[in-house]
Write a protein that holds these residues in place. Structure first.
Motif, PDB file in Angstrom:
ATOM      1  N   SER A 363       0.967  -0.897  -0.119  1.00 56.60           N
ATOM      2  CA  SER A 363       0.425   0.756  -0.335  1.00 56.60           C
ATOM      3  C   SER A 363       0.504   0.975  -0.298  1.00 56.60           C
ATOM      4  O   SER A 363       0.213   2.460  -0.659  1.00 56.60           O
ATOM      5  N   ALA A 364       1.742   1.109   0.570  1.00 56.17           N
ATOM      6  CA  ALA A 364       3.408   1.966   0.963  1.00 56.17           C
ATOM      7  C   ALA A 364       3.596   2.380  -0.258  1.00 56.17           C
ATOM      8  O   ALA A 364       4.009   4.014  -0.746  1.00 56.17           O
ATOM      9  N   LEU A 365       4.281   1.414  -1.017  1.00 57.17           N
ATOM     10  CA  LEU A 365       5.226   1.786  -1.971  1.00 57.17           C
ATOM     11  C   LEU A 365       4.865   1.360  -3.229  1.00 57.17           C
ATOM     12  O   LEU A 365       5.415   1.793  -4.236  1.00 57.17           O
ATOM     13  N   VAL A 366       4.145   0.083  -3.142  1.00 63.79           N
ATOM     14  CA  VAL A 366       3.851   0.123  -4.739  1.00 63.79           C
ATOM     15  C   VAL A 366       2.228   0.780  -5.039  1.00 63.79           C
ATOM     16  O   VAL A 366       2.606   0.918  -6.575  1.00 63.79           O
ATOM     17  N   ASP A 367       1.076   0.618  -4.159  1.00 62.53           N
ATOM     18  CA  ASP A 367       0.195   0.853  -5.384  1.00 62.53           C
ATOM     19  C   ASP A 367       0.569   2.886  -5.107  1.00 62.53           C
ATOM     20  O   ASP A 367      -0.399   3.180  -5.667  1.00 62.53           O
ATOM     21  N   THR A 368       1.126   3.115  -4.457  1.00 67.34           N
ATOM     22  CA  THR A 368       1.726   4.939  -4.554  1.00 67.34           C
ATOM     23  C   THR A 368       2.235   5.032  -6.111  1.00 67.34           C
ATOM     24  O   THR A 368       2.185   6.038  -6.544  1.00 67.34           O
ATOM     25  N   GLY A 369       3.168   3.493  -6.418  1.00 65.78           N
ATOM     26  CA  GLY A 369       3.612   4.084  -8.163  1.00 65.78           C
ATOM     27  C   GLY A 369       5.533   4.297  -7.165  1.00 65.78           C
ATOM     28  O   GLY A 369       6.277   4.619  -8.609  1.00 65.78           O
ATOM     29  N   TYR A 370       6.225   4.402  -6.260  1.00 71.71           N
ATOM     30  CA  TYR A 370       6.894   4.439  -5.986  1.00 71.71           C
ATOM     31  C   TYR A 370       7.710   3.636  -6.540  1.00 71.71           C
ATOM     32  O   TYR A 370       9.518   3.210  -6.732  1.00 71.71           O
ATOM     33  N   TYR A 371       7.023   2.218  -6.306  1.00 71.15           N
ATOM     34  CA  TYR A 371       8.124   0.670  -6.921  1.00 71.15           C
ATOM     35  C   TYR A 371       7.008   0.433  -7.506  1.00 71.15           C
ATOM     36  O   TYR A 371       5.380   0.191  -7.570  1.00 71.15           O
ATOM     37  N   THR A 372       7.129  -1.147  -8.362  1.00 75.64           N
ATOM     38  CA  THR A 372       6.759  -1.894  -9.192  1.00 75.64           C
ATOM     39  C   THR A 372       6.383  -3.529  -8.115  1.00 75.64           C
ATOM     40  O   THR A 372       8.227  -3.077  -7.821  1.00 75.64           O
ATOM     41  N   GLN A 373       5.714  -3.467  -8.385  1.00 79.77           N
ATOM     42  CA  GLN A 373       5.766  -5.508  -7.124  1.00 79.77           C
ATOM     43  C   GLN A 373       7.478  -5.794  -7.681  1.00 79.77           C
ATOM     44  O   GLN A 373       7.654  -6.871  -6.802  1.00 79.77           O
ATOM     45  N   ALA A 374       7.373  -6.249  -9.090  1.00 80.62           N
ATOM     46  CA  ALA A 374       8.840  -6.709  -9.772  1.00 80.62           C
ATOM     47  C   ALA A 374       9.842  -5.949  -9.126  1.00 80.62           C
ATOM     48  O   ALA A 374      10.790  -7.209  -8.969  1.00 80.62           O
ATOM     49  N   GLN A 375      10.074  -5.054  -8.927  1.00 79.92           N
ATOM     50  CA  GLN A 375      10.525  -4.468  -7.965  1.00 79.92           C
ATOM     51  C   GLN A 375      11.382  -4.760  -6.795  1.00 79.92           C
ATOM     52  O   GLN A 375      12.644  -4.593  -6.036  1.00 79.92           O
ATOM     53  N   VAL A 376      10.614  -4.941  -6.311  1.00 82.01           N
ATOM     54  CA  VAL A 376      10.181  -5.063  -4.437  1.00 82.01           C
ATOM     55  C   VAL A 376      10.734  -6.847  -4.863  1.00 82.01           C
ATOM     56  O   VAL A 376      11.806  -6.864  -3.596  1.00 82.01           O
ATOM     57  N   ASP A 377       9.744  -7.990  -5.293  1.00 80.39           N
ATOM     58  CA  ASP A 377      10.620  -8.799  -5.735  1.00 80.39           C
ATOM     59  C   ASP A 377      11.800  -9.467  -5.991  1.00 80.39           C
ATOM     60  O   ASP A 377      12.514 -10.127  -5.483  1.00 80.39           O
ATOM     61  N   ALA A 378      12.767  -8.542  -6.394  1.00 79.43           N
ATOM     62  CA  ALA A 378      13.639  -8.486  -6.790  1.00 79.43           C
ATOM     63  C   ALA A 378      14.281  -7.791  -6.101  1.00 79.43           C
ATOM     64  O   ALA A 378      16.153  -8.038  -6.125  1.00 79.43           O
ATOM     65  N   GLY A 379      14.200  -6.656  -5.535  1.00 77.79           N
ATOM     66  CA  GLY A 379      15.400  -6.016  -5.066  1.00 77.79           C
ATOM     67  C   GLY A 379      16.465  -4.898  -5.516  1.00 77.79           C
ATOM     68  O   GLY A 379      16.877  -4.704  -4.958  1.00 77.79           O
ATOM     69  N   LYS A 380      15.529  -4.455  -6.535  1.00 79.66           N
ATOM     70  CA  LYS A 380      16.228  -3.964  -7.707  1.00 79.66           C
ATOM     71  C   LYS A 380      15.648  -3.002  -8.474  1.00 79.66           C
ATOM     72  O   LYS A 380      14.666  -3.280  -8.856  1.00 79.66           O
TER      73      LYS A 380
END
Length: 380
Positions: A363-380
């Motif tokens: 909710s804080a980082l993906v839904d706001t468009g700061y990161y994509t879920q793919a970036q979160v999953d990959a850590g980069k």
């Protein structure tokens, strides 16, 4: 240090709007000025950033540059690789080339007095970006986050992770005592003291009651400080703490870390000492800046929390202030008391930050468009 919480002030905005940003803010003042006669396309704004070794500062530079260009300005963006003489030289060159406004994230907040005096004599306006420039009366404005509150959030998340507090702010049921260690930022960064004060003020009642035990005894900021916020320095200090204070078989339950890079250094030291495996659980570890590598660690249950400071909003405010100063207007401040740089109280616009744990990464980082879920999953 005196604490003053930032006001969440968002009114009607300027024409510039960055992703996930909006509202009025620092550039909406109307005092003075010539009614907007300046032609933005004839003006260059210098942007002096400290380093490209942190993804946070790369994002800041890119966001400020994009916002200024969208507003029509030319941009001179420079990174100094955490080298003070390099940043001083870059700022001197910006002044010589005729840049009209400088947005400066200082490496050392006390090292730029002569450059700023030169800028003022040339009519160049100075915006201190995120890190307050100290010892100079030539700083025109400061844009940042409520840095004391960032520290409060870090201390609170450590308490929550340990079970001493609940997510709703009520007291938790964990009895303690818990062994914790404290880390601070670089002492040449004015924000480090604010982060420390906010966190320590939050933790001190629990230290005094015995529910938290700093087993190393290192409870002063100069003992906990990590020069230049370096990950490797933090790793070495954590290794030294484990050797000196935990060689009796006791374990670390929590670590106050003021920045994600420091957190990762701490985690490496702990993992090398056997934490996070089947034997000793990983301690509750805080952080700051929501760097993508640490967000993955949070999502994976390794790091407990970070503090999300939406740098898109900070860049937006910096652009609004720059526009106001170019037009001869007085930027709108929401804090005119807290940030005394030793010579003057610098008018400031402060933004709010957010605690992020595994529960609200999406909710804080993906839904706001700061990161994509793919970036979160990959850590980069």
């Amino acid at each position: 240090m005196k604490r003053r919480s930032a006001l969440a002030v968002f009114g009607a905005g300027l024409a510039l709007t960055l992703a996930a940003c909006g509202g009025g803010g620092a550039g909406t003042g109307t005092d003075g000025g010539d009614g907007g006669s300046a032609d933005a396309s004839d003006i260059t704004v210098g942007v002096a950033m400290p380093t490209q070794t942190s993804e946070r500062w790369i994002a800041d530079g890119n966001n400020v540059k994009a916002g200024l260009e969208k507003a029509g300005y030319k941009v001179d963006l420079q990174y100094a690789n955490d080298d003070i003489p390099t940043q001083s030289q870059q700022i001197d060159q910006m002044i010589t080339k005729g840049d009209k406004v400088l947005i400066v994230a200082a490496i050392d907040g006390t090292a730029l007095s002569s450059q700023l005096a030169n800028a003022a004599s040339s009519g160049v306006k100075i915006i201190s970006y995120d890190r307050l420039i100290r010892g100079s009366g030539d700083v025109d404005f400061y844009v940042s986050f409520d840095n004391y509150n960032v520290g409060v959030q870090q201390g609170t998340s450590l308490l929550t992770g340990l079970g001493l507090k609940n997510a709703d702010g009520s007291e938790g049921t964990a009895p303690g005592p818990f062994n914790v260690e404290l880390f601070a930022g670089s002492l040449d960064d004015n924000n480090a003291q604010f982060f420390w004060d906010g966190a320590f003020d939050t933790l001190k009642p629990y230290i005094d009651s015995g529910k938290l035990v700093v087993k190393s005894g290192q409870t002063k900021i100069d003992q906990a400080a990590i020069l230049r916020w370096q990950q490797e320095t933090a790793q070495k200090r954590m290794e030294d703490l484990l050797t000196s204070a935990y060689n009796d078989g006791s374990t670390v339950d929590g670590v106050l870390s003021p920045y994600d890079g420091i957190s990762r250094g701490i985690i490496t030291a702990l993992q090398n000492a056997g934490y996070g495996g089947s034997g000793k659980p990983m301690p509750v570890i805080t952080g700051q800046d929501a760097e993508i590598a640490s967000v993955k660690l949070i999502n994976d249950g390794v790091q407990y929390s970070t503090i999300f400071k939406d740098t898109r909003k900070l860049a937006d405010e910096a652009v609004k202030v720059a526009s106001a100063l170019v037009e001869g207007d007085e930027p709108e401040a929401n804090d005119t008391e807290t940030y005394n740089n030793g010579v003057k109280v610098v008018p400031s616009y402060l933004l709010e930050s957010q605690i992020v744990t595994k529960e609200n990464v999406t909710s804080a980082l993906v839904d706001t468009g700061y990161y994509t879920q793919a970036q979160v999953d990959a850590g980069k």
